[in-house]
Design an enzyme around this catalytic site. Structure first.
Site, PDB file in Angstrom:
ATOM      1  N   SER A 252     -32.057   7.207  -3.963  1.00  0.00           N
ATOM      2  CA  SER A 252     -32.246   5.896  -3.335  1.00  0.00           C
ATOM      3  C   SER A 252     -30.947   5.118  -3.157  1.00  0.00           C
ATOM      4  CB  SER A 252     -33.285   5.072  -4.110  1.00  0.00           C
ATOM      5  OG  SER A 252     -34.541   5.729  -4.091  1.00  0.00           O
TER       6      SER A 252
ATOM      7  N   LYS B  25     -32.704  16.942   4.178  1.00  0.00           N
ATOM      8  CA  LYS B  25     -33.960  17.575   3.727  1.00  0.00           C
ATOM      9  C   LYS B  25     -34.658  18.192   4.945  1.00  0.00           C
ATOM     10  CE  LYS B  25     -33.981  14.563  -0.233  1.00  0.00           C
ATOM     11  NZ  LYS B  25     -34.725  13.889  -1.296  1.00  0.00           N
TER      12      LYS B  25
ATOM     13  N   GLY C 225     -36.159   9.191  -3.449  1.00  0.00           N
ATOM     14  CA  GLY C 225     -37.162   8.833  -2.447  1.00  0.00           C
ATOM     15  C   GLY C 225     -38.137   7.776  -2.921  1.00  0.00           C
TER      16      GLY C 225
HETATM   17  P1  13P Z   1     -33.091   9.624  -1.403  1.00  0.00           P
HETATM   18  O1  13P Z   1     -31.724   9.078  -1.060  1.00  0.00           O
HETATM   19  O2  13P Z   1     -34.033   9.639  -0.227  1.00  0.00           O
HETATM   20  O3  13P Z   1     -33.661   8.983  -2.625  1.00  0.00           O
HETATM   21  O4  13P Z   1     -32.869  11.176  -1.777  1.00  0.00           O
HETATM   22  C1  13P Z   1     -31.890  11.522  -2.681  1.00  0.00           C
HETATM   23  C2  13P Z   1     -31.738  12.998  -2.668  1.00  0.00           C
HETATM   24  O5  13P Z   1     -32.605  13.731  -3.093  1.00  0.00           O
HETATM   25  C3  13P Z   1     -30.510  13.549  -2.060  1.00  0.00           C
HETATM   26  O6  13P Z   1     -30.376  14.901  -2.336  1.00  0.00           O
END
Ligand code: 13P
Length: 246
Positions: free
Chosen positions: A208, A11, A170
């Site tokens: 997650s 991200k 997230g």
């Molecule tokens: P998280 O693993 O932080 O929940 O994010 C998942 C995600 O959006 C991967 O593209």
């Protein structure tokens, strides 16, 4: 049996120094008996490509333009990503759908142009909490995937699909292996109606995923690996997820 794939989605995180440390640790921790990749912010792609050249870790981007070139200020074209050796590009991440108004059709166009330039699009689908509570999960993911199938035709077999329930991203709240498997099975059934090669396609789970839940998720019949956000930013955590896929 399908080989597992684990993709880190950094991200909008990282710095040149932090990335160098993370990649050095990852290179030392691997290789794994699974395909592994990192999808990084655009400015870092060149440096990440140099660092990962000849390594067992592939790299890619988190988005792309639906156009090949032209007057699209601020956009990044797939041929540019190809020049830097990107193998993957994430399209239709829920953050792009929600925050940048990306429609199912735009996502499908991005997948099409990625394939045209020999990148593998990782097509994200997933429902919001309100949609799950309203028992709309199946309809939502089917609609999202159907736009891509309609646009790509039999070439759908060349994409990776990622099921990412928005409420699990997230939040620390993971779909249970049963919940995830149910949606993955539904997606595979939909793919089977479109291509004879659906059994060879990878369907990743994202939301997650961590070292302590990865193995259980990856043990499900239709879960072929993960798209990892937060846990991809720490080498030890990401390496543990890659190990769970091996
Ligand atoms: P998280 O693993 O932080 O929940 O994010 C998942 C995600 O959006 C991967 O593209």
């Amino acid at each position: 049996m399908r080989r597992k794939l684990v993709v880190g989605n950094w991200k909008m995180n990282g710095s040149r120094v932090a990335n160098a440390d993370l990649l050095a640790e990852l290179k030392a921790a691997g290789p794994w008996n699974a395909d592994v990749a990192v999808c990084v912010p655009f400015p870092y792609i060149g440096e990440v490509a140099l660092s990962l050249q000849g390594e067992a870790i592939a790299w890619g981007a988190q988005d792309c333009s639906a156009h090949a070139s032209g007057a699209y200020t601020g956009e990044v074209a797939v041929p540019m990503l190809a020049e830097f050796g990107c193998r993957y590009v994430i399209v239709g991440h829920s953050e792009r759908r929600a925050l940048h108004g990306e429609s199912d059709q735009i996502v499908a166009e991005k997948a099409r142009i990625a394939l045209a330039h020999k990148l593998v699009p990782i097509v994200c689908v997933g429902e919001t909490l309100a949609e799950r509570e309203g028992e709309q999960t199946d309809a939502v993911v089917k609609r999202q995937l159907s736009a891509v199938i309609h646009t790509l035709g039999h070439c759908i077999s060349q994409v990776v699909v990622a099921y990412e329930p928005v409420w699990a991203i997230g939040t620390g709240r993971t779909a249970t292996p049963d919940q995830a498997q149910a949606v993955h099975a539904l997606l595979r059934k939909q793919l089977k109606a479109a291509t004879e090669r659906a059994d060879d396609m990878k369907i990743l789970y994202g939301g997650s995923v961590k070292a302590d839940n990865a193995a259980q998720l990856f043990a499900e019949a239709d879960i072929d690996g993960g798209l990892i956000g937060g846990a991809s930013l720490k080498a030890a955590d990401f390496a543990a997820v890659c190990r769970a896929a091996s």
